[in-house]
Design a protein around this motif. Structure first.
Motif, PDB file in Angstrom:
ATOM      1  N   LEU A 125      -4.915   0.561 -13.742  1.00  0.00           N
ATOM      2  CA  LEU A 125      -5.455  -0.421 -12.792  1.00  0.00           C
ATOM      3  C   LEU A 125      -4.369  -1.352 -12.266  1.00  0.00           C
ATOM      4  O   LEU A 125      -4.347  -1.695 -11.073  1.00  0.00           O
ATOM      5  CB  LEU A 125      -6.577  -1.226 -13.438  1.00  0.00           C
ATOM      6  N   LEU A 126      -3.452  -1.775 -13.128  1.00  0.00           N
ATOM      7  CA  LEU A 126      -2.369  -2.653 -12.692  1.00  0.00           C
ATOM      8  C   LEU A 126      -1.453  -1.954 -11.693  1.00  0.00           C
ATOM      9  O   LEU A 126      -1.074  -2.536 -10.668  1.00  0.00           O
ATOM     10  CB  LEU A 126      -1.563  -3.148 -13.897  1.00  0.00           C
ATOM     11  N   VAL A 127      -1.105  -0.708 -11.973  1.00  0.00           N
ATOM     12  CA  VAL A 127      -0.229   0.042 -11.060  1.00  0.00           C
ATOM     13  C   VAL A 127      -0.942   0.287  -9.732  1.00  0.00           C
ATOM     14  O   VAL A 127      -0.355   0.100  -8.656  1.00  0.00           O
ATOM     15  CB  VAL A 127       0.224   1.372 -11.708  1.00  0.00           C
ATOM     16  N   ALA A 128      -2.213   0.675  -9.789  1.00  0.00           N
ATOM     17  CA  ALA A 128      -2.965   0.895  -8.549  1.00  0.00           C
ATOM     18  C   ALA A 128      -3.065  -0.396  -7.739  1.00  0.00           C
ATOM     19  O   ALA A 128      -2.890  -0.388  -6.512  1.00  0.00           O
ATOM     20  CB  ALA A 128      -4.360   1.427  -8.878  1.00  0.00           C
ATOM     21  N   GLY A 129      -3.322  -1.508  -8.404  1.00  0.00           N
ATOM     22  CA  GLY A 129      -3.379  -2.795  -7.710  1.00  0.00           C
ATOM     23  C   GLY A 129      -2.052  -3.180  -7.083  1.00  0.00           C
ATOM     24  O   GLY A 129      -2.008  -3.717  -5.975  1.00  0.00           O
ATOM     25  N   ALA A 130      -0.954  -2.902  -7.784  1.00  0.00           N
ATOM     26  CA  ALA A 130       0.373  -3.204  -7.234  1.00  0.00           C
ATOM     27  C   ALA A 130       0.662  -2.354  -6.002  1.00  0.00           C
ATOM     28  O   ALA A 130       1.215  -2.845  -5.006  1.00  0.00           O
ATOM     29  CB  ALA A 130       1.443  -2.974  -8.301  1.00  0.00           C
ATOM     30  N   ILE A 131       0.277  -1.079  -6.042  1.00  0.00           N
ATOM     31  CA  ILE A 131       0.493  -0.208  -4.885  1.00  0.00           C
ATOM     32  C   ILE A 131      -0.330  -0.678  -3.691  1.00  0.00           C
ATOM     33  O   ILE A 131       0.178  -0.784  -2.572  1.00  0.00           O
ATOM     34  CB  ILE A 131       0.162   1.255  -5.253  1.00  0.00           C
ATOM     35  N   VAL A 132      -1.597  -0.968  -3.916  1.00  0.00           N
ATOM     36  CA  VAL A 132      -2.467  -1.424  -2.829  1.00  0.00           C
ATOM     37  C   VAL A 132      -2.003  -2.784  -2.306  1.00  0.00           C
ATOM     38  O   VAL A 132      -1.967  -3.014  -1.094  1.00  0.00           O
ATOM     39  CB  VAL A 132      -3.934  -1.482  -3.293  1.00  0.00           C
ATOM     40  N   GLY A 133      -1.644  -3.693  -3.195  1.00  0.00           N
ATOM     41  CA  GLY A 133      -1.164  -5.013  -2.767  1.00  0.00           C
ATOM     42  C   GLY A 133       0.105  -4.925  -1.941  1.00  0.00           C
ATOM     43  O   GLY A 133       0.253  -5.621  -0.934  1.00  0.00           O
ATOM     44  N   THR A 134       1.021  -4.061  -2.344  1.00  0.00           N
ATOM     45  CA  THR A 134       2.258  -3.870  -1.577  1.00  0.00           C
ATOM     46  C   THR A 134       1.947  -3.301  -0.196  1.00  0.00           C
ATOM     47  O   THR A 134       2.485  -3.769   0.812  1.00  0.00           O
ATOM     48  CB  THR A 134       3.217  -2.928  -2.332  1.00  0.00           C
ATOM     49  N   GLY A 135       1.069  -2.308  -0.154  1.00  0.00           N
ATOM     50  CA  GLY A 135       0.678  -1.739   1.140  1.00  0.00           C
ATOM     51  C   GLY A 135       0.020  -2.761   2.036  1.00  0.00           C
ATOM     52  O   GLY A 135       0.279  -2.829   3.235  1.00  0.00           O
ATOM     53  N   TRP A 136      -0.844  -3.593   1.444  1.00  0.00           N
ATOM     54  CA  TRP A 136      -1.522  -4.639   2.214  1.00  0.00           C
ATOM     55  C   TRP A 136      -0.510  -5.633   2.787  1.00  0.00           C
ATOM     56  O   TRP A 136      -0.587  -6.007   3.953  1.00  0.00           O
ATOM     57  CB  TRP A 136      -2.531  -5.354   1.330  1.00  0.00           C
ATOM     58  N   CYS A 137       0.452  -6.044   1.975  1.00  0.00           N
ATOM     59  CA  CYS A 137       1.467  -6.989   2.452  1.00  0.00           C
ATOM     60  C   CYS A 137       2.308  -6.389   3.572  1.00  0.00           C
ATOM     61  O   CYS A 137       2.634  -7.067   4.540  1.00  0.00           O
ATOM     62  CB  CYS A 137       2.355  -7.439   1.296  1.00  0.00           C
ATOM     63  N   LEU A 138       2.665  -5.125   3.433  1.00  0.00           N
ATOM     64  CA  LEU A 138       3.445  -4.471   4.483  1.00  0.00           C
ATOM     65  C   LEU A 138       2.650  -4.368   5.781  1.00  0.00           C
ATOM     66  O   LEU A 138       3.192  -4.622   6.866  1.00  0.00           O
ATOM     67  CB  LEU A 138       3.884  -3.080   4.027  1.00  0.00           C
ATOM     68  N   LEU A 139       1.379  -4.008   5.688  1.00  0.00           N
ATOM     69  CA  LEU A 139       0.556  -3.926   6.890  1.00  0.00           C
ATOM     70  C   LEU A 139       0.332  -5.293   7.507  1.00  0.00           C
ATOM     71  O   LEU A 139       0.381  -5.450   8.724  1.00  0.00           O
ATOM     72  CB  LEU A 139      -0.793  -3.289   6.571  1.00  0.00           C
ATOM     73  N   ARG A 140       0.082  -6.271   6.672  1.00  0.00           N
ATOM     74  CA  ARG A 140      -0.191  -7.620   7.183  1.00  0.00           C
ATOM     75  C   ARG A 140       1.050  -8.209   7.858  1.00  0.00           C
ATOM     76  O   ARG A 140       0.941  -8.964   8.818  1.00  0.00           O
ATOM     77  CB  ARG A 140      -0.665  -8.526   6.055  1.00  0.00           C
ATOM     78  N   GLY A 141       2.226  -7.856   7.372  1.00  0.00           N
ATOM     79  CA  GLY A 141       3.451  -8.363   7.976  1.00  0.00           C
ATOM     80  C   GLY A 141       3.771  -7.723   9.324  1.00  0.00           C
ATOM     81  O   GLY A 141       4.456  -8.308  10.146  1.00  0.00           O
ATOM     82  N   ARG A 142       3.260  -6.529   9.555  1.00  0.00           N
ATOM     83  CA  ARG A 142       3.583  -5.796  10.785  1.00  0.00           C
ATOM     84  C   ARG A 142       2.465  -5.801  11.814  1.00  0.00           C
ATOM     85  O   ARG A 142       2.686  -5.478  12.974  1.00  0.00           O
ATOM     86  CB  ARG A 142       3.937  -4.361  10.438  1.00  0.00           C
TER      87      ARG A 142
END
Length: 85
Positions: free
Chosen positions: A51-68
């Protein structure tokens, strides 16, 4: 075109299913049993780490999308579903 689209959608669906099964097996470490039995036999630490790894992957993807891109707030999207805000 219609038949080609249907065939392509079917192939993509099969590939996504195989990918999800591979991720489940890698995450919970089971090979022969069903998904439910695999998760039940996984240690509590392994479950939390997955769950922690999945959350980190999704959170990173969200931050990248939100920044662009501009991601509207839920309330704004409900008020104006056309995205013309």
């Amino acid at each position: 075109m219609l038949v080609g689209t249907g065939v392509a959608a079917g192939i993509v669906g099969i590939l996504i299913t195989l990918l999800l099964h591979a991720i489940q097996r890698a995450a919970f470490g089971y090979t022969e049993s069903s998904f439910l039995l695999g998760v039940e036999h996984a240690s509590p630490l392994r479950r939390v780490l997955v769950l922690l790894v999945a959350g980190a992957i999704v959170g990173t993807g969200w931050c990248l999308l939100r920044g662009r891109t501009r991601v509207p707030a839920v309330g704004d999207a409900i008020e104006d579903p056309t995205g013309a805000l």
